[in-house]
Design an enzyme around this catalytic site. Structure first.
Site: not given
Ligand code: NAD
Ligand code: ZN
Length: 373
Positions: A121, A143, A185, A227, A237, A241, A245, A248, A252, A265
């Site tokens: 939990r 999130k 972003e 942020k 949100e 907030r 988006n 997005h 998405h 993304h």
């Molecule tokens: N929670 C939120 O508020 C929020 C906001 C925006 C995006 N997201 C989510 O974030 C995700 C995308 O995140 P991302 O773009 O970081 O993708 P990711 O986590 O898939 O990382 C991208 C790639 O880079 C690699 N990688 C990460 N760090 C590295 C480093 N320092 N050196 C070498 N390789 C590295 C990872 O293994 C992966 O292959 C999506 O799922 C999206 O929905 C969430």
């Molecule tokens: Zn985003």
């Protein structure tokens, strides 16, 4: 080191931004009086590069950590991976006072955060984002969640981390395409509420693309501050907030119809933001100059700004948009820009306008990426 505070009463936390901060992880966790046992969740790309150092810093500070490695990429952000993490945590006897460290990009952060939010939990978690996207966006704000086949982030929670450590040195190994995706972003923050940031990005894009440390630190800290302020005003949100988006709704849907494979993304929301700018011109009178400057900045960041689809893919895209969480009573609502630096939420947009914004003009057809599905 720069420090940004996220002020949320007793759930407040700090975002630390700077070089070589990973080495301070253990000391920071001790300072927060977190339990001895912890799980570092990382992926197959990040764990080999930073996993053992991360564990060593925790051990040196008196913690007893285990490394849980998940597959890399968006498809790993699933309930199946969550299940395997729960099993690992249980077998390592992670208990109420234990904590989770999310070491990786947004996929690891969203997934590890959801594991921490739900295991027993809820146990404490610390974000150590290693992609630009995760440092400026996903690691801040609480999130967390995973995808379903039906759409992105359909299962999740609001669960704030106890600390966010953005070590800029980790960005050195990030592949260029991933780095550029993070810039989508960054640019978004300029469009939604900070025109001076947008102008700075126009000026400093070459320095940013070279990952010049000082520029990077200042820009990341500014994005985190924006942020943090948005989240402070509207944690769950219910209003403000939603401005985050921008781009997005379409973004998405693009990710969903291309099976989370073809577009990152950041690339999907780059196309989404350019389309949203075009729709903004139609509905809110966003000036032609602003629309062009927005498109140009994404192009200069090396991001896609258009998508070519078949009629069937377009149909699927609309279906995916209706499943998006931002949809209320079947109506697709958009965040649209009045000008660079100011957006409005909850704008009703007809299917025809969305289609027009996404339909490429015949003259430029050959240069557009195709999506296959
Ligand atoms: N929670 C939120 O508020 C929020 C906001 C925006 C995006 N997201 C989510 O974030 C995700 C995308 O995140 P991302 O773009 O970081 O993708 P990711 O986590 O898939 O990382 C991208 C790639 O880079 C690699 N990688 C990460 N760090 C590295 C480093 N320092 N050196 C070498 N390789 C590295 C990872 O293994 C992966 O292959 C999506 O799922 C999206 O929905 C969430
Ligand atoms: Zn985003």
């Amino acid at each position: 080191m720069r420090v940004v505070n996220v002020s949320l009463g007793n759930r407040s936390y700090r975002i630390l931004i700077g070089g070589n901060l990973l080495s301070g992880l253990g000391a920071e966790c001790r300072r927060m009086k977190l339990g001895r046992r912890c799980a570092v969740i990382s992926d197959r790309n990040v764990a080999p590069a930073y996993g053992s150092r991360c564990l060593a810093y925790l051990v040196a500070a008196g913690f007893d950590p285990v490394l849980v490695t998940i597959p890399a990429g968006e498809t790993a952000k699933s309930l199946k991976t969550i299940q395997s993490c729960y099993d690992r945590l249980a077998s390592f006897r992670i208990e109420r006072g234990s904590f989770v460290v999310a070491l990786g990009g947004g996929v690891v952060g969203d997934l590890a955060g959801f594991v921490a939010a739900t295991y027993l939990r809820g146990i404490a978690f610390v974000q150590v984002p290693t992609t630009l996207l995760a440092q400026v966006d996903s690691s801040v704000g609480g999130k967390v969640g995973v995808n379903l086949r039906a759409g992105k982030n359909l299962v999740g929670a609001f669960f704030q981390p106890r600390l966010v450590i953005c070590d800029l040195n980790t960005l050195a190994t990030l592949p260029p395409r991933e780095f550029r995706a993070g810039l989508a972003e960054v640019i978004k923050y300029g469009i939604i509420c900070d025109e001076p940031l947008f102008r700075r990005l126009e000026r400093d894009m070459p320095k940013l693309l070279k990952r010049e440390p000082r520029t990077l630190a200042e820009v990341i800290a500014r994005c985190c501050a924006i942020k943090a302020e948005v989240v402070r005003q509207d944690e769950t949100e219910s209003g403000l907030r939603a401005i985050l988006n921008f781009g997005h709704t379409i973004g998405h849907a693009i990710e969903a119809i291309s099976s989370y494979g073809k577009y990152l993304h950041g690339e999907a929301i780059s196309i989404g933001q350019v389309a949203a700018a075009k729709i903004s011109a139609d509905i809110l009178g966003l000036s032609r100059r602003d629309t062009e400057q927005i498109t140009r900045l994404f192009e200069r960041a090396g991001l896609p700004t258009r998508i070519e689809m078949t009629a069937r893919q377009r149909e699927k895209l609309f279906w995916a948009m209706r499943l998006d969480k931002k949809v209320r009573d079947g109506e697709i609502k958009f965040v649209l820009a009045k000008r660079i630096g100011e957006v409005v939420c909850g704008q009703k947009v007809s299917a025809r306008l969305i289609e027009e914004a996404l339909t490429p003009k015949a003259a430029t057809r050959s240069s557009k990426p195709q999506i296959r599905n």
